[in-house]
Scaffold this motif. Sequence first.
Motif, PDB file in Angstrom:
ATOM      1  N   LYS A   1      -5.033  -4.984  -5.389  1.00 51.80           N
ATOM      2  CA  LYS A   1      -5.691  -4.817  -4.085  1.00 51.80           C
ATOM      3  C   LYS A   1      -6.761  -5.879  -3.853  1.00 51.80           C
ATOM      4  O   LYS A   1      -7.011  -6.290  -2.718  1.00 51.80           O
ATOM      5  CB  LYS A   1      -6.313  -3.428  -3.990  1.00 51.80           C
ATOM      6  CG  LYS A   1      -5.300  -2.295  -3.860  1.00 51.80           C
ATOM      7  CD  LYS A   1      -6.011  -0.943  -3.773  1.00 51.80           C
ATOM      8  CE  LYS A   1      -5.010   0.189  -3.607  1.00 51.80           C
ATOM      9  NZ  LYS A   1      -5.687   1.516  -3.547  1.00 51.80           N
TER      10      LYS A   1
ATOM     11  N   SER B   1       0.823  -1.210   0.000  1.00 50.49           N
ATOM     12  CA  SER B   1       0.000   0.000   0.000  1.00 50.49           C
ATOM     13  C   SER B   1       0.857   1.260   0.000  1.00 50.49           C
ATOM     14  O   SER B   1       0.414   2.318  -0.454  1.00 50.49           O
ATOM     15  CB  SER B   1      -0.934   0.002   1.210  1.00 50.49           C
ATOM     16  OG  SER B   1      -0.196  -0.004   2.420  1.00 50.49           O
TER      17      SER B   1
ATOM     18  N   GLN C   1      -1.325  -9.405  -1.732  1.00 46.46           N
ATOM     19  CA  GLN C   1      -1.112  -8.241  -2.590  1.00 46.46           C
ATOM     20  C   GLN C   1       0.370  -8.086  -2.933  1.00 46.46           C
ATOM     21  O   GLN C   1       0.724  -7.770  -4.073  1.00 46.46           O
ATOM     22  CB  GLN C   1      -1.619  -6.982  -1.892  1.00 46.46           C
ATOM     23  CG  GLN C   1      -3.135  -6.916  -1.759  1.00 46.46           C
ATOM     24  CD  GLN C   1      -3.600  -5.605  -1.171  1.00 46.46           C
ATOM     25  OE1 GLN C   1      -3.135  -4.534  -1.554  1.00 46.46           O
ATOM     26  NE2 GLN C   1      -4.519  -5.672  -0.220  1.00 46.46           N
TER      27      GLN C   1
ATOM     28  N   ARG D   1      -2.398  -8.518   2.845  1.00 46.85           N
ATOM     29  CA  ARG D   1      -1.179  -7.797   2.502  1.00 46.85           C
ATOM     30  C   ARG D   1      -0.197  -8.718   1.793  1.00 46.85           C
ATOM     31  O   ARG D   1       0.423  -8.350   0.784  1.00 46.85           O
ATOM     32  CB  ARG D   1      -0.536  -7.208   3.766  1.00 46.85           C
ATOM     33  CG  ARG D   1       0.771  -6.460   3.474  1.00 46.85           C
ATOM     34  CD  ARG D   1       1.611  -6.321   4.719  1.00 46.85           C
ATOM     35  NE  ARG D   1       2.014  -7.618   5.255  1.00 46.85           N
ATOM     36  CZ  ARG D   1       2.995  -8.353   4.772  1.00 46.85           C
ATOM     37  NH1 ARG D   1       3.662  -7.961   3.704  1.00 46.85           N
ATOM     38  NH2 ARG D   1       3.303  -9.519   5.318  1.00 46.85           N
TER      39      ARG D   1
ATOM     40  N   TYR E   1       2.007   1.950  -3.952  1.00 48.95           N
ATOM     41  CA  TYR E   1       1.039   2.054  -5.042  1.00 48.95           C
ATOM     42  C   TYR E   1       1.094   3.424  -5.720  1.00 48.95           C
ATOM     43  O   TYR E   1       1.141   3.535  -6.951  1.00 48.95           O
ATOM     44  CB  TYR E   1      -0.375   1.787  -4.539  1.00 48.95           C
ATOM     45  CG  TYR E   1      -0.679   0.346  -4.224  1.00 48.95           C
ATOM     46  CD1 TYR E   1      -0.120  -0.686  -4.967  1.00 48.95           C
ATOM     47  CD2 TYR E   1      -1.529   0.005  -3.182  1.00 48.95           C
ATOM     48  CE1 TYR E   1      -0.396  -2.016  -4.685  1.00 48.95           C
ATOM     49  CE2 TYR E   1      -1.816  -1.324  -2.885  1.00 48.95           C
ATOM     50  CZ  TYR E   1      -1.246  -2.319  -3.637  1.00 48.95           C
ATOM     51  OH  TYR E   1      -1.523  -3.628  -3.349  1.00 48.95           O
TER      52      TYR E   1
ATOM     53  N   ASP F   1      -5.930  -1.658  -8.678  1.00 46.98           N
ATOM     54  CA  ASP F   1      -7.194  -2.146  -8.095  1.00 46.98           C
ATOM     55  C   ASP F   1      -7.248  -3.670  -8.134  1.00 46.98           C
ATOM     56  O   ASP F   1      -7.748  -4.308  -7.189  1.00 46.98           O
ATOM     57  CB  ASP F   1      -8.393  -1.562  -8.854  1.00 46.98           C
ATOM     58  CG  ASP F   1      -8.552  -0.063  -8.617  1.00 46.98           C
ATOM     59  OD1 ASP F   1      -7.976   0.447  -7.626  1.00 46.98           O
ATOM     60  OD2 ASP F   1      -9.241   0.593  -9.429  1.00 46.98           O
TER      61      ASP F   1
END
Length: 439
Positions: free
Chosen positions: A44, A23, A52, A49, A26, A41
């Motif tokens: 995500k 995060s 991702q 986590r 990004y 997107d």
Amino acid sequence: MEARHKKVLQQNRTNLVTSLDPSDVYDGLLARGIFTQDMIDEIKSSGTRRAQARQLVKDLETRGSRAFPAFLDCLRETGQASLAELLESGGPVSILVSPRVQPTVIPLPVPGNPENNRNGKNHDGADASPKLVPLKPTTLPLDVLPSPSPDRDRPRPPRQRRDSVQSYKMDASPCGICLIINNVEFDASSNLKERKGSDVDCDKLEKRFQSLNFHVVVKRNLKCKQIKHELSSLAKMDHSVYDCCVVVILSHGTEASHNRFPGAVHGVDGPSVPVQIITNYLNGQNCSSLQSKPKLFFIQACGGDQRDIGFEVSPDEVQPTPGGIDDQTDAIPLSSSSDSLSFSDEIDARASLPTPSDILVSYSTFPGYVSWRDTFAGSWYVETLDRVLEENAVTDDLVTMLMVVNNEVSQISAKGLYKQMPGSFNFLRKLLYFQASKT
């Protein structure tokens, strides 16, 4: 991305999945044009986590030569410099997380009553040496118990059917058109024998793709120009409401000059259509409504006239399976230039296009070799493909299932001697899962 940078990411994937906070990077990757917002997107939507981070690293490998240095800059800007240094150094794979240190339990002496153990003796005369009593761990209160790993204990979501970075959208109903061209009876002038057993193959695949929610169209005994006409008509259809397109060709085959997909299939009149031209009808330039959608071709035909006698291996490595007593091949000798279809005879079949994406061609045999067919049970390849789809389409992606087909067909023998090795030319960009329900 350069091969050396890909290797560094792959070697350190465990470190990145464990330590990276995706995060934080990004916005930096978006601002530098490495990822689009849609791609972020999708990452995500992978879930936790760790999931991702894993997907981000995989996608990063596909984003060109600027992706790796941009990723390092993003790591430094977001306080993850230790990860950047690790990757920049070229690939140590030691885990960044500090190892857990197990506490050492040391027994403590418990002295007796001093009044009773003078001179090292208890009141009953027994030895009064201090006794060692091991400590027992106390029970931790619930509020300080370690929390379970979210990746390990969280229930797995059902397989995504929508289009994503990981898999193609395959939930339209029907999923798409499946065209089966079944050439059985050939003109006497073609010098090609009747393909007995091909109707068995055709019936199996018609029912199989119907069960996978395809609208199946079967055409039988087509001449060379008729094959081209059917493919051209298929390309001119509007596939906007569909997610996929399948073409199955059951015919005699041969070698042909090519620069992408090898082999050619014969019309019942004798002339052949190169496989690379067959695929061109449906590529993204000639069929816009199939752009970015998977286009699958299954070719049951010989790739040439060579017969593979295999090589000797340990009996533990294979489980030999005998073929039928009436095995035949779908081969004729290498086609001459007069048999080959001109690359420029139709606008829908020009061969000067770039290599198409989202196409998979599955061949029943290795280019240059014959493909075996039992006159009663059908071809080895189709029989195996049909069974593998029936047993595994609920859980496995197409490429995985085709590897199973390759393995099983490779263990069959014709007349106790000849072998066959299927294979694929795979230009799919994502995993492909058919619509299949548990029976």
